[in-house]
Motif scaffolding. Structure first.
Motif, mmCIF file in Angstrom:
data_model
loop_
_atom_site.group_PDB
_atom_site.id
_atom_site.type_symbol
_atom_site.label_atom_id
_atom_site.label_comp_id
_atom_site.label_asym_id
_atom_site.label_seq_id
_atom_site.Cartn_x
_atom_site.Cartn_y
_atom_site.Cartn_z
ATOM 1 N N ARG A 48 42.738 25.126 38.767
ATOM 2 C CA ARG A 48 43.277 26.559 39.181
ATOM 3 C C ARG A 48 41.941 27.694 39.619
ATOM 4 N NH1 ARG A 48 46.900 29.499 35.449
ATOM 5 N NH2 ARG A 48 47.455 30.704 37.334
ATOM 6 N N TYR A 49 41.127 27.722 38.805
ATOM 7 C CA TYR A 49 39.928 28.279 39.461
ATOM 8 C C TYR A 49 39.350 28.069 40.644
ATOM 9 C CZ TYR A 49 34.999 30.086 39.085
ATOM 10 O OH TYR A 49 33.813 30.593 39.159
ATOM 11 N N ALA A 50 38.821 26.757 40.801
ATOM 12 C CA ALA A 50 38.311 26.244 42.108
ATOM 13 C C ALA A 50 39.404 26.370 43.278
ATOM 14 C CB ALA A 50 37.979 24.797 41.897
ATOM 15 N N ASP A 51 40.603 26.377 42.816
ATOM 16 C CA ASP A 51 41.614 26.383 43.904
ATOM 17 C C ASP A 51 41.786 27.904 44.666
ATOM 18 O OD1 ASP A 51 41.792 23.609 44.194
ATOM 19 O OD2 ASP A 51 43.823 23.504 43.270
ATOM 20 N N ALA A 52 41.471 28.764 43.833
ATOM 21 C CA ALA A 52 41.614 30.223 44.027
ATOM 22 C C ALA A 52 40.779 30.503 44.986
ATOM 23 C CB ALA A 52 41.603 30.919 43.017
ATOM 24 N N PHE A 108 37.998 36.683 32.379
ATOM 25 C CA PHE A 108 38.348 35.497 31.527
ATOM 26 C C PHE A 108 37.088 34.668 31.534
ATOM 27 C CE2 PHE A 108 39.257 34.805 36.006
ATOM 28 C CZ PHE A 108 38.761 33.608 36.302
ATOM 29 N N THR A 109 37.093 33.694 30.385
ATOM 30 C CA THR A 109 36.032 32.824 30.199
ATOM 31 C C THR A 109 36.018 31.824 31.249
ATOM 32 O OG1 THR A 109 35.705 33.445 28.012
ATOM 33 C CG2 THR A 109 34.728 31.138 28.767
ATOM 34 N N LEU A 110 34.873 31.312 32.066
ATOM 35 C CA LEU A 110 35.088 30.472 32.878
ATOM 36 C C LEU A 110 35.603 28.916 32.383
ATOM 37 C CD1 LEU A 110 32.009 30.912 35.062
ATOM 38 C CD2 LEU A 110 34.252 31.843 35.508
ATOM 39 N N PRO A 111 36.626 28.354 32.939
ATOM 40 C CA PRO A 111 37.012 27.015 32.377
ATOM 41 C C PRO A 111 36.381 25.746 32.952
ATOM 42 C CG PRO A 111 38.227 27.514 34.570
ATOM 43 C CD PRO A 111 37.494 28.758 34.190
ATOM 44 N N LEU A 112 34.845 25.908 32.940
ATOM 45 C CA LEU A 112 33.976 25.110 33.144
ATOM 46 C C LEU A 112 32.678 25.421 32.308
ATOM 47 C CD1 LEU A 112 32.360 26.703 35.677
ATOM 48 C CD2 LEU A 112 33.848 25.768 37.021
ATOM 49 N N PRO A 113 31.626 24.388 32.082
ATOM 50 C CA PRO A 113 30.597 24.557 31.298
ATOM 51 C C PRO A 113 29.490 25.233 31.913
ATOM 52 C CG PRO A 113 30.775 22.195 32.300
ATOM 53 C CD PRO A 113 31.836 22.964 32.636
#
Length: 308
Positions: free
Chosen positions: A188-192, A258-263
């Motif tokens: 979702r983060y990347a697609d936005a 928000f905290t990023l959903p990736l490392p």
């Protein structure tokens, strides 16, 4: 071999800075004829003409260009050594300090720093300068007194550094953005659509790339040169901004973070200065002000996965 005449360094520094015998003579309060004789001695000592006629003025030779920075640094170091070590009178101090930092740093910490400086030394002015690149030459040539940022391998070895705080990247969207609800995944983060900060205007030059997993595959909708502009666009659109957490706390008020959903990697923000300023009492005081203001403001809470 006779000992070198170190006064010639001061003369050479003035000549290379002014590019004119007359200008250098005025700077050092000498007669033009005395400066001309000094230039002759410099030419004999270095075995190079240094300055040659070019139209109505003088142009530096390649050797002169190569020496200019080194000679200037040597003269400044000598001046620092010979400067009296006097007690610092903050109430009577009149001085302008130039600080180079990102817009986020100035927005978040500038007001507190100005208040602290104003209370202790009302005659001191802070000149905040934008930071368009990582070039450390403004510190070396004296255009910048203090700089903040992330230390990179390309930093010159002569630059002094001191860590200030740890920071991390966070995602930011407008209130009620689709990403503010539901489970936030990497997909979702990347697609936005994203707005990225890049100093060279290219996606490959995004300032957050060194701290993200390789090839995050974001859908880039806009590129800007600073965090403030990125957050302005994100506040008024569906763009997602990825920015430093502590740097932009003030700028992000009223938005959803928000905290990023990736490392993503954390990083250290430091202050940088030229070693010639180490012994300068006023500069030491300024560095102390920066450290204490940042400590007083503290770091934002990181206990929740997402915060508003």
């Amino acid at each position: 071999m006779p000992a070198p005449d170190l006064n010639l360094l001061i003369t050479l520094d003035a000549l290379l800075a002014e590019g004119s015998v007359v200008g250098a003579a005025k700077r050092l309060r000498l007669s033009p004829s005395a400066m001309s004789r000094a230039l002759t001695r410099l030419r004999e000592t270095t075995g190079d003409p240094l300055l040659v006629r070019a139209g109505r003025g003088l142009a530096p030779t390649p050797r002169a260009l190569a020496l200019r920075g080194r000679v200037h640094d040597l003269v400044l170091e000598v001046e620092a050594v010979l400067r009296p070590d006097e007690r610092l009178d903050l109430a009577g101090l009149v001085r302008t300090f130039t600080l180079r930092a990102s817009d986020g740093f100035v927005e978040s910490f500038g007001p507190g720093l100005l208040a602290r400086v104003g209370r202790e030394a009302p005659g001191v002015r802070l000149n905040f300068m934008q930071k368009p690149d990582k070039d450390s030459s403004p510190l070396r040539d004296g255009r910048v007194d203090l700089e903040t940022g992330v230390i990179e391998e390309s930093l010159g070895p002569e630059v002094r550094t001191q860590a200030l705080f740890r920071d991390r990247l966070v995602g930011v969207v407008r209130d009620a953005h689709p990403l503010s609800t539901g489970k936030l995944t990497a997909a979702r983060y990347a697609d936005a659509q994203h707005v990225i900060v890049s100093r060279n205007g290219l996606e490959s030059g995004a300032v957050d790339l060194p701290f993200l997993p390789s090839a995050p595959g974001r859908n880039v909708g806009a590129i800007v040169s600073g965090f403030s502009a990125a957050l302005t666009l994100a506040r008024e659109s569906d763009l997602v901004a990825t920015v430093p957490d502590r740097h932009t706390a003030t700028l992000r008020q009223g938005m959803f973070s928000f905290t990023l959903p990736l490392p993503a990697l954390e990083f250290t923000v430091s202050m940088l200065w030229h070693p010639r300023m180490d012994a300068d009492a006023a500069h030491r005081w300024l560095r102390g002000c920066v450290r204490e203001v940042l400590r007083e403001q503290g770091a934002p809470s990181r206990n929740s996965a997402a915060s508003q």
